[in-house]
Design an enzyme around this catalytic site. Structure first.
Site, PDB file in Angstrom:
ATOM      1  N   HIS A  59       0.823  -1.213   0.000  1.00 43.49           N
ATOM      2  CA  HIS A  59       0.000   0.000   0.000  1.00 43.49           C
ATOM      3  C   HIS A  59       0.866   1.277   0.000  1.00 43.49           C
ATOM      4  CE1 HIS A  59      -3.632  -2.337   0.900  1.00 43.49           C
ATOM      5  NE2 HIS A  59      -3.034  -2.879   1.924  1.00 43.49           N
TER       6      HIS A  59
HETATM    7  O1  RIB Z   1      -5.100   0.564   4.323  1.00 46.11           O
HETATM    8  C1  RIB Z   1      -3.685   0.505   4.244  1.00 46.11           C
HETATM    9  C2  RIB Z   1      -3.065   1.465   5.186  1.00 46.11           C
HETATM   10  O2  RIB Z   1      -3.386   1.070   6.510  1.00 46.11           O
HETATM   11  C3  RIB Z   1      -1.526   1.473   5.124  1.00 46.11           C
HETATM   12  O3  RIB Z   1      -1.055   2.775   5.371  1.00 46.11           O
HETATM   13  C4  RIB Z   1      -1.111   0.532   6.224  1.00 46.11           C
HETATM   14  O4  RIB Z   1       0.127   0.952   6.836  1.00 46.11           O
HETATM   15  C5  RIB Z   1      -2.224   0.665   7.207  1.00 46.11           C
HETATM   16  O5  RIB Z   1      -1.892   1.708   8.064  1.00 46.11           O
END
Ligand code: RIB
Ligand code: CA
Length: 305
Positions: A232
């Protein structure tokens, strides 16, 4: 010329990979790392930011601890996906102590003292620090060259709830403040980041690189308590390095801040889909060349200790 960048984050295993990508890329002039309450407490996320920077040989960079609670709630929404310590139990040396200044004060000072449009902010945790800076200095965030956010789910289900992605669900009010601040906003939600799936073979390849950072990445990724782990937080960093890897749509975006089942939901109306909005306030990213992204991330480890 390298981009001057502040990364605001909540390490977090994927935050760690994003920081390593940034530190392993000469195109990025990382100024500081600011930490926020998100995956874990701000004490833990700022401690982890220091550990990651030390591991990559950048203990010279300042870490600034930020907000300990969401803007409009007394209840932080942590998660255990990244383990109790936030980094999957990885063995890393302790890094430098966070600086005295609050993260929001640091962001404010840098944006006020730098030429407008000269600093990029990459935000890969809940947006509390950025929102706190903006509400105290309305118009501040517009001084950033661009704000690249990992958050939201425009045209796909959420991951914190069926409607909301974790970063926006953790602090919906902060997300709405940042999305409505009139900035050059690039939104990397689950629409694109859920396509950045790390294969087992790709994760295993780190074990053969025989460097401190590759071993740490392998250990963290192996501990990631999710099916099909996704990169992500590396997506906005990778965009800065190679925008061609990504596709996006011009949208008008806002966040549902009403308590209840849809709290934290990203509302996005695309200029290129049915019933387009009058105006847009964000680029919403919807696709990525996964293979080239994974190659880019892995490649940066050749430049890390
Ligand atoms: O949904 C993904 C996000 O949530 C990313 O930033 C991961 O680190 C979690 O914090
Ligand atoms: Ca994160």
């Amino acid at each position: 010329m390298a981009s001057r960048v502040i990364i605001d984050c909540d390490p977090g295993i994927d935050d760690a990979l994003a920081l390593m990508l940034a530190c392993g890329s000469p195109e990025i002039d990382l100024m500081a790392v600011t930490a926020v309450c998100g995956n874990r407490s701000v004490e833990t996320t700022s401690f982890n930011a220091g550990r990651i920077l030390k591991a990559v040989g950048r203990a010279d960079l300042p870490v600034l601890a930020g907000c300990a609670l969401p803007i409009a709630s007394k209840v932080p929404r942590y998660n255990l996906i990244h383990g109790e310590d936030g980094l999957g139990g990885v063995e890393l040396p302790t890094g430098r102590e966070p600086a005295e200044a609050h993260a929001a004060d640091y962001i404010t000072r840098v944006l006020m003292e730098s030429e407008a449009g000269s600093v990029t902010i990459i935000a890969i945790g809940p947006l509390t620090n950025l929102a706190f800076a903006e509400v105290r200095h309305p118009g501040l965030l517009k001084r950033a060259a661009s704000i690249l956010v990992m958050g939201g789910a425009a045209f796909c289900p959420g991951n914190a709830t069926p409607n909301a992605e974790f970063n926006f669900h953790a602090d919906p009010t902060a997300a709405q403040i940042v999305l409505s601040a009139g900035t050059n906003l690039h939104l990397f939600g689950l629409d694109v980041t859920s396509k950045a799936v790390m294969s087992d073979a790709w994760i295993e390849s780190f074990s053969g690189m025989n460097t401190r950072c590759a071993r740490a990445a392998h250990s963290m990724l192996r501990a990631y308590v999710v099916q099909e782990p996704k990169l992500h937080d590396a997506c906005p960093v990778a965009y800065l390095l190679n925008p061609e890897l990504f596709k996006s749509e011009s949208c008008f975006v806002s966040v549902d801040c009403e308590p209840g089942a849809t709290e934290g939901r990203l509302l996005a109306a695309s200029m290129s889909r049915a019933d387009p909005p009058q105006t847009s306030n964000a680029r919403v990213f919807t696709d990525v060349n996964r293979e080239r992204l994974l190659t880019l991330v892995q490649g940066c480890f050749a430049r890390l200790p």
